[in-house]
Design an enzyme around this catalytic site. Structure first.
Site, PDB file in Angstrom:
ATOM      1  N   GLU A  47       0.856  -1.194   0.000  1.00 37.49           N
ATOM      2  CA  GLU A  47       0.000   0.000   0.000  1.00 37.49           C
ATOM      3  C   GLU A  47       0.895   1.248   0.000  1.00 37.49           C
ATOM      4  O   GLU A  47       1.933   1.262   0.660  1.00 37.49           O
ATOM      5  CB  GLU A  47      -0.835  -0.010   1.293  1.00 37.49           C
ATOM      6  CG  GLU A  47      -1.673   1.235   1.531  1.00 37.49           C
ATOM      7  CD  GLU A  47      -2.222   1.315   2.974  1.00 37.49           C
ATOM      8  OE1 GLU A  47      -1.524   0.882   3.929  1.00 37.49           O
ATOM      9  OE2 GLU A  47      -3.349   1.821   3.132  1.00 37.49           O
ATOM     10  N   ASN A 107      -6.912   6.180  -1.820  1.00 36.62           N
ATOM     11  CA  ASN A 107      -5.823   5.253  -1.503  1.00 36.62           C
ATOM     12  C   ASN A 107      -6.037   4.079  -2.464  1.00 36.62           C
ATOM     13  O   ASN A 107      -6.977   3.297  -2.299  1.00 36.62           O
ATOM     14  CB  ASN A 107      -5.946   4.826  -0.034  1.00 36.62           C
ATOM     15  CG  ASN A 107      -4.769   4.005   0.427  1.00 36.62           C
ATOM     16  OD1 ASN A 107      -4.053   3.416  -0.378  1.00 36.62           O
ATOM     17  ND2 ASN A 107      -4.575   3.937   1.736  1.00 36.62           N
ATOM     18  N   LYS A 124      -9.434   2.035  -1.958  1.00 33.34           N
ATOM     19  CA  LYS A 124      -9.657   1.502  -0.600  1.00 33.34           C
ATOM     20  C   LYS A 124     -11.049   1.850  -0.060  1.00 33.34           C
ATOM     21  O   LYS A 124     -11.449   3.026  -0.053  1.00 33.34           O
ATOM     22  CB  LYS A 124      -8.573   2.043   0.332  1.00 33.34           C
ATOM     23  CG  LYS A 124      -8.551   1.462   1.727  1.00 33.34           C
ATOM     24  CD  LYS A 124      -7.291   1.937   2.457  1.00 33.34           C
ATOM     25  CE  LYS A 124      -7.123   1.337   3.833  1.00 33.34           C
ATOM     26  NZ  LYS A 124      -5.846   1.770   4.443  1.00 33.34           N
ATOM     27  N   GLU A 143      -6.303   8.789   7.709  1.00 35.03           N
ATOM     28  CA  GLU A 143      -6.811   8.351   6.393  1.00 35.03           C
ATOM     29  C   GLU A 143      -8.195   8.904   6.117  1.00 35.03           C
ATOM     30  O   GLU A 143      -8.552   9.173   4.975  1.00 35.03           O
ATOM     31  CB  GLU A 143      -6.815   6.826   6.302  1.00 35.03           C
ATOM     32  CG  GLU A 143      -5.424   6.243   6.192  1.00 35.03           C
ATOM     33  CD  GLU A 143      -5.449   4.816   5.705  1.00 35.03           C
ATOM     34  OE1 GLU A 143      -5.940   4.560   4.601  1.00 35.03           O
ATOM     35  OE2 GLU A 143      -4.982   3.943   6.470  1.00 35.03           O
ATOM     36  N   CYS A 168      -4.867  -2.851   2.981  1.00 36.23           N
ATOM     37  CA  CYS A 168      -4.551  -2.755   4.413  1.00 36.23           C
ATOM     38  C   CYS A 168      -5.737  -3.016   5.331  1.00 36.23           C
ATOM     39  O   CYS A 168      -6.103  -4.140   5.569  1.00 36.23           O
ATOM     40  CB  CYS A 168      -3.881  -1.425   4.735  1.00 36.23           C
ATOM     41  SG  CYS A 168      -3.117  -1.498   6.361  1.00 36.23           S
ATOM     42  N   ASN A 193       0.271  -0.882   5.413  1.00 31.32           N
ATOM     43  CA  ASN A 193       1.164  -0.107   6.292  1.00 31.32           C
ATOM     44  C   ASN A 193       0.520  -0.212   7.660  1.00 31.32           C
ATOM     45  O   ASN A 193      -0.482   0.473   7.920  1.00 31.32           O
ATOM     46  CB  ASN A 193       1.187   1.378   5.919  1.00 31.32           C
ATOM     47  CG  ASN A 193       2.011   1.717   4.694  1.00 31.32           C
ATOM     48  OD1 ASN A 193       3.066   2.326   4.771  1.00 31.32           O
ATOM     49  ND2 ASN A 193       1.505   1.341   3.522  1.00 31.32           N
TER      50      ASN A 193
HETATM   51  N1  CDT Z   1      -2.982   1.541   6.467  1.00 32.26           N
HETATM   52  C1  CDT Z   1      -3.899   0.976   7.248  1.00 32.26           C
HETATM   53  O1  CDT Z   1      -5.031   0.761   6.859  1.00 32.26           O
HETATM   54  N2  CDT Z   1      -3.513   0.699   8.510  1.00 32.26           N
HETATM   55  C2  CDT Z   1      -4.422   0.211   9.490  1.00 32.26           C
HETATM   56  C3  CDT Z   1      -4.058   0.747  10.815  1.00 32.26           C
HETATM   57  C4  CDT Z   1      -5.182   0.644  11.757  1.00 32.26           C
HETATM   58  S1  CDT Z   1      -4.970   1.619  13.127  1.00 32.26           S
HETATM   59  C5  CDT Z   1      -5.573   3.103  12.732  1.00 32.26           C
HETATM   60  C6  CDT Z   1      -4.480  -1.304   9.567  1.00 32.26           C
HETATM   61  O2  CDT Z   1      -5.592  -1.825   9.695  1.00 32.26           O
HETATM   62  O3  CDT Z   1      -3.448  -1.969   9.573  1.00 32.26           O
END
Ligand code: CDT
Length: 325
Positions: A47, A107, A124, A143, A168, A193
């Site tokens: 991502e 995204n 996304k 985000e 993600c 990420n």
């Molecule tokens: N990039 C991404 O979606 N990261 C989220 C972090 C969650 S905490 C705000 C994840 O689900 O890994």
């Protein structure tokens, strides 16, 4: 009948704020070449693979961060990746921040065939974190401030099978895999990420790796599909990101995995034919599913405890004190 696609999960290490697109693309090209040498048909990048994970910072004027977004794909900076992939005859999946001509911010992830043509795009759907500045956090997860939500999960024909994408946080939602599975998805590509530290409930920090695998493996098994989960990992601008990229078989088993938090390739021969072992037996949706009793899933968003259950609890003598003293 076996249909082998050799897939490379091309994890990247951190990308710092000052790293240029050209420097990053050079790293992606190196992984692409490594994948070609290993016989890969398809390389999966993470991502937001072209930039640092910028939603960790608040800026009053969102437009200040528009430079993290791509307005064309390929553009001048990403063209070398497309050219090298076409030269090598290798396809790839790439996550990046997309700014549309209408001014929408997504995204996004794309899948590109061996000739360098974009054959699928996904934006996304599940945007995690928050939309407002929360200075109490060690770092932000904005985000919901920087991105517009995508419209849905599609599938695409490519590499001899049915391909799907998610990004993600989407991987934590069983709906993601099921909507893909209902469209016959045989290989889902999911970049991520994932900060190790989760500010709203730090007790989850030590479980990040476990939860990542739990979601990827159950999604693969319950839908009879390959799942390729690929991280941007390591310490990025002082924030620790989970690695543990992995290629999961339709059985739910891990077939290949990264062991570092740097640029690393994990390769597996993914037999798309294996999906039928699950899709046509235990998870034969057409034979076993009961959509007439699943209406709640699309009829409501949040939790609604039925009023009779609420009333019964209110009238109950039970308490949670652990019994008599
Ligand atoms: N990039 C991404 O979606 N990261 C989220 C972090 C969650 S905490 C705000 C994840 O689900 O890994």
């Amino acid at each position: 009948m076996s249909r082998i696609v050799t897939v490379g999960a091309a994890q990247t290490g951190p990308i710092q704020r000052d790293d240029t697109r050209a420097e990053v693309v050079e790293r992606l090209v190196a992984l692409l070449r490594q994948g070609a040498d290993a016989g890969c048909d398809l390389i999966v990048f993470p991502e937001l693979a072209l930039t640092t994970f910028f939603p960790r910072w608040w800026v009053e004027d969102r437009a200040e961060f528009d430079h993290f977004f791509e307005t064309e794909m390929p553009g001048p900076d990403t063209r070398p990746l497309f050219d090298e992939a076409a030269r090598l005859g290798v396809g790839f999946h790439l996550g990046y921040a997309e700014l549309t001509p209408e001014g929408q911010h997504f995204n996004t992830a794309i899948v590109v065939d061996r000739q360098g043509t974009v054959i699928g795009k996904y934006r996304k759907v599940h945007l995690p974190g928050h939309h407002d500045h929360q200075p109490w956090r060690e770092f932000q997860h904005l985000e919901r401030y920087y991105f517009d939500p995508g419209a849905g999960f599609g599938v695409f024909a490519g590499f001899g099978g049915v391909l799907g994408m998610a990004i993600c946080n989407d991987r934590r939602w069983s709906e993601t895999y099921r909507v893909l599975g209902l469209q016959g998805c045989e290989l889902a590509m999911i970049g991520y990420n994932t900060p190790i530290h989760y500010a709203p409930d730090p007790s989850q920090d030590v479980l990040q790796g476990f939860h990542n695998r739990l979601c990827l493996q159950s999604g693969a098994y319950q839908n009879g599909m390959w799942v390729v989960g690929v991280a941007k990992a390591g310490e990025e601008e002082g924030c620790d990101l989970l690695g543990e990229s992995a290629i999961i078989a339709p059985s739910g088993e891990v077939r290949a995995a990264c062991s570092t938090v740097g640029d690393e390739l994990a390769v597996a021969e993914c037999d798309l034919g294996l999906c039928a072992n699950y899709k046509d037996t235990l998870f034969d949706f057409g034979y076993y599913r009961r959509p007439e009793v699943y209406g709640t899933i699309t009829a409501q968003q949040g939790v609604v405890v039925p009023p009779d259950v609420v009333a019964a609890l209110e009238n109950s003598d039970d308490d949670d004190t652990g019994g008599a003293t």
